[in-house]
Scaffold this motif. Structure first.
Motif, PDB file in Angstrom:
ATOM      1  N   TYR A 229      38.979  54.726  34.001  1.00 48.37           N
ATOM      2  CA  TYR A 229      38.628  53.322  33.782  1.00 48.37           C
ATOM      3  C   TYR A 229      39.058  52.864  32.393  1.00 48.37           C
ATOM      4  N   ASP A 234      40.146  48.210  35.646  1.00 46.90           N
ATOM      5  CA  ASP A 234      39.561  48.068  36.984  1.00 46.90           C
ATOM      6  C   ASP A 234      40.531  48.415  38.107  1.00 46.90           C
ATOM      7  N   GLN A 244      35.024  55.705  42.437  1.00 43.12           N
ATOM      8  CA  GLN A 244      34.209  55.031  41.426  1.00 43.12           C
ATOM      9  C   GLN A 244      34.773  53.660  41.084  1.00 43.12           C
ATOM     10  N   HIS A 245      36.107  53.521  41.101  1.00 38.38           N
ATOM     11  CA  HIS A 245      36.710  52.196  40.913  1.00 38.38           C
ATOM     12  C   HIS A 245      36.245  51.250  42.008  1.00 38.38           C
ATOM     13  N   ASN A 248      32.631  50.326  41.587  1.00 36.15           N
ATOM     14  CA  ASN A 248      32.511  49.430  40.432  1.00 36.15           C
ATOM     15  C   ASN A 248      32.894  48.009  40.801  1.00 36.15           C
ATOM     16  N   ASN A 249      33.953  47.862  41.584  1.00 38.16           N
ATOM     17  CA  ASN A 249      34.388  46.526  42.009  1.00 38.16           C
ATOM     18  C   ASN A 249      33.415  45.911  43.007  1.00 38.16           C
ATOM     19  N   ARG A 252      30.463  44.667  41.025  1.00 33.92           N
ATOM     20  CA  ARG A 252      30.773  43.407  40.347  1.00 33.92           C
ATOM     21  C   ARG A 252      30.680  42.231  41.311  1.00 33.92           C
TER      22      ARG A 252
END
Length: 285
Positions: A229, A234, A244-245, A248-249, A252
């Motif tokens: 990251y 991102d 994990q990306h 994470n998105n 968000r």
């Protein structure tokens, strides 16, 4: 009298464990049960939707790419880490007379370095205008955009191995120290060589250490997201777009249904092989 003392010790132990147990239940168990609950409902109308959320996650192209990259990373890194660290640990155990705590601390040093510092070092080395491309330019060789290309996967693999190799070596050394030297001496008296001692004495006695090292290595492989990251943001190159990306998105975008279903799937995927390995090791022992 002994029974009373035994019950009293158990009661005292449970009393001391109670605060930690309550903390684990409140911080981990209850939220995890809530995640499983959200995986089977529509968050907005609170209706049960069955496995629809799981189907949406599994059929999602981004999830398939992230799952493939994460699996590829684990399959690539774990065997290399286990084999390389075992070879070094066996060599040190046999050829270094006294492995002191200072010596072990040197192996653990990469774990103490902040992730931001590591990423800064990788940027200095592998950036488009970094040190490595500067050397190439000196010899009139065209540089490579290491971070934003397929080579970024190799950078992550190297970063993981560099950071976790020492820790795995220490774990192997701990396992090797529990094997009685008398077994090796008896085997050599019977004519066993280094290969036979390693295959029939060292490896069987390191079975429990292998299990612990493998589980810890798999867990640590998911922590590589921090480097990925900070290194590429991102939406990095598709070769290092990890689970994990994706989470994470989704976080968000507050896509709670996908996050819950994905987290539940990931838990099952991690839990099944770990339990299988544990039973396999116990059966062999």
């Amino acid at each position: 009298m002994n029974r009373r003392n035994g019950k009293r010790k158990k009661t005292v132990g449970l009393i001391f464990m109670l605060p930690s147990l309550i903390g684990v239940i409140c911080i981990l168990v209850i939220p995890y049960i809530n995640v499983i609950f959200y995986a089977f409902i529509n968050v907005w109308n609170r209706k049960f939707v069955g496995f629809d959320n799981f189907k949406r996650v599994i059929l999602n192209d981004s999830f398939q790419l992230a799952a493939y990259n994460s699996l590829k990373f684990i399959v690539t890194c774990i065997p290399i880490l286990l084999v390389l660290s075992l070879i070094i640990a066996v060599y040190l155990h046999e050829h270094v007379a006294a492995i002191t705590n200072t010596f072990k601390s040197i192996f653990l040093f990469p774990l103490s370095i902040p992730v931001v510092s590591i990423v800064l070092l990788w940027r200095l080395l592998f950036d488009d205008q970094g040190f490595l491309n500067g050397i190439f330019n000196t010899f009139s060789i065209k540089g490579v955009d290491w971070i934003n290309s397929k080579y970024s996967f190799g950078i992550l693999v190297f970063s993981y191995l560099w950071k976790n190799l020492g820790y795995s070596i220490v774990l192997w050394l701990a396992g090797l120290s529990t094997i009685p030297k008398q077994i090796y001496e008896a085997a050599r008296v019977d004519g066993a060589g280094d290969k036979e001692c390693f295959c029939y004495i060292t490896l069987p006695n390191l079975r429990s250490t292998l299990f612990v090292t493998m589980v810890i290595s798999i867990i640590n492989s998911f922590k590589i997201f921090r480097e990925a990251y900070l290194l590429a943001g991102d939406y990095p190159n598709k070769s290092i777009y990890m689970l994990q990306h994706l989470f994470n998105n989704w976080f968000r975008d507050l896509d709670i249904e996908k996050m819950s279903a994905g987290a539940t799937l990931l838990s099952i995927i991690l839990l099944v092989p770990i339990v299988a390995l544990y039973k396999c090791w116990n059966t062999k022992e």
